[in-house]
Scaffold this active site. Sequence first.
Site, short mmCIF file in Angstrom:
data_model
loop_
_atom_site.label_atom_id
_atom_site.label_comp_id
_atom_site.label_asym_id
_atom_site.label_seq_id
_atom_site.Cartn_x
_atom_site.Cartn_y
_atom_site.Cartn_z
N HIS A 469 0.83 -1.21 0.00
CA HIS A 469 0.00 0.00 0.00
C HIS A 469 0.86 1.26 0.00
O HIS A 469 0.61 2.18 -0.76
CB HIS A 469 -0.94 0.02 1.22
CG HIS A 469 -2.20 -0.74 1.00
ND1 HIS A 469 -2.33 -2.07 1.27
CD2 HIS A 469 -3.41 -0.35 0.50
CE1 HIS A 469 -3.56 -2.48 0.97
NE2 HIS A 469 -4.23 -1.45 0.51
N ASP A 470 1.84 1.30 0.87
CA ASP A 470 2.73 2.46 0.95
C ASP A 470 3.88 2.11 1.89
O ASP A 470 3.68 1.41 2.88
CB ASP A 470 1.99 3.69 1.48
CG ASP A 470 2.65 4.99 1.03
OD1 ASP A 470 3.75 4.92 0.44
OD2 ASP A 470 2.06 6.06 1.25
#
Length: 582
Positions: A469-470
């Site tokens: 996701h990050d």
Amino acid sequence: MVIPRYHLIPTNCILSYHIKMSYLTDILKLFSLETLDTRLYPSSNTAKKQSIIKQANPKSRWSTIEFKFYYLVFLIIVPLMFKAGMESANENNPNYPKYEHLLSNGWIFGRKVDNSDQQYRFFRNNFPLLCLLIIIHVGLRRVINRIIPLSSKRTYFDFIFGIIFLIGAHGVNVLKLSIHLLINYLIGKYIKNYKLSLWITWIYGISSLFFNEWYGNYTLGLSFLSTGYTGIIPRWDVFYNFTLLRMISFNFDYLERQQKLNNMTLPKEESNGSLLNLDDRERLTAPLPIEDYNIFNYISYLTYTPLFIAGPILTFNDYIYQSNYQQSSSTKDYHRIMMYLIRFIFCLLTLEFILHFMYVVAASKTKSWEGNLPFQISMLGMFNLNIIWLKLLIPWRLFRLWSLLDGIDPPENMIRCMDNNFSALAFWRAWHRSYNRWIIRYIYLPMGGGGKYRILNSLLVFSFVAIWHDIELKLLMWGWLVVLFLIPEISVTMIFKKYRNQWWYRHLCGVGAVINIWMMMIANLVGFCLGTDGMWKLLHDLFKTFDGVRFLIISSGALFVGAQIMFEIRESEMRKGINVRC
């Protein structure tokens, strides 16, 4: 002669009743699981279907006095929730001047619209352009298929259109993406050792996420990469994460197929199994000819336009099977597709209504909840979470609708409403379902699944989910905390499972569901809506003010009622032979 009483009922009243019931049936069907995805139909395996039916309570509770009381609670509580949500962040709230500058001109009754969420703003502002692209893509496919008989090899069209779309979207940055695609292909095809190739695929894939995060603007010493046309979407790395999932899928499917063929003693022409009428699970391991795992099909799959931006995620085997061997019957059922379109439009208009009448995103961005009651703060947070759910659901359903119109059926990503969840474990099965299925196939099961290393495997899974996701430490911590929160639910479920036939079991589960819902709401409100400041204020007001304590008691009772409705929805599905385990 005594005339039976039912003869006195006017015929038009009976007809009117049947028409109303018919409308109700159509509405319930529109919002059923089966309308979303044929994968959610009852199992075609009679023994499996009967096994599911036997697990359900044979008697429906919908007409009982208990549930009639629950309907009354719904009729009172739900309107109050919408009222509190509106009062928490609209033009009549004293905090309105703090977030007014974040609002834009709307189209509903001349009201302002809260278009302050960056992700959804990009989609909303480009929605007409996306619709035009869908019309061009689907129309062009059908025209070309009439002129040139490409129906047996759809990948020709996907390859050409995908390359053109990629150049239009990312411009010269396509070169950077191409380097990743080529390296991954070479790893899968030319490292002959099965395990070594898989390990290097994973190492390179995860490393590429870090590399793009730290050096995403690299130019390779080529000046035109910094000065040339960078496309409609210059941030090519934003969509790379979804491309990476497809890259890994290709390598894994190819290596798995190659391994099976190497272990076979049959002649090559007999080693390919049947490719007729495979269901969605069988398509994951479809016995494709090894020649199908080529660079042409690889690029066609990675750049398949309807699913390129954000999915849903389709495995390589499934894509090639549907493209070149047998299309899913669901893509030819235009009545189902129309129902899916109507449901999409309903969700789109629901979000537009919320954004026009509740400015909760703007209020949370500016922390404008001073003076709000605990009920209002909690509704500000809850409708924020609903907006997060809808802003993801709407693009995913649009892209899936596009794919269905084009003849490819990917999995549905969101099969439950965000408010129709009482279990953290089940929540993750229903949220981003195609990603969940991808993780199970390519990470969870290869690592041993739910055996004695279940917790360790779950830590590994959520670590990847967080990094994917990050790349932030707080997201990695979030992933580990999710696993920590799952342990009590798994443990309690195992302890009390043997009492499932007791009369009190459903009510005990309702109490557990209330605790679960509060935990999930608090975690998500901190992470995505109110932050720590807003959450501490809400908790302070809940436990240290009269209004807060009263709200806590009443809302917990309402959540208990909601949980009982959720339980019966799933019981109704199981009576039809459907068990999606979420």
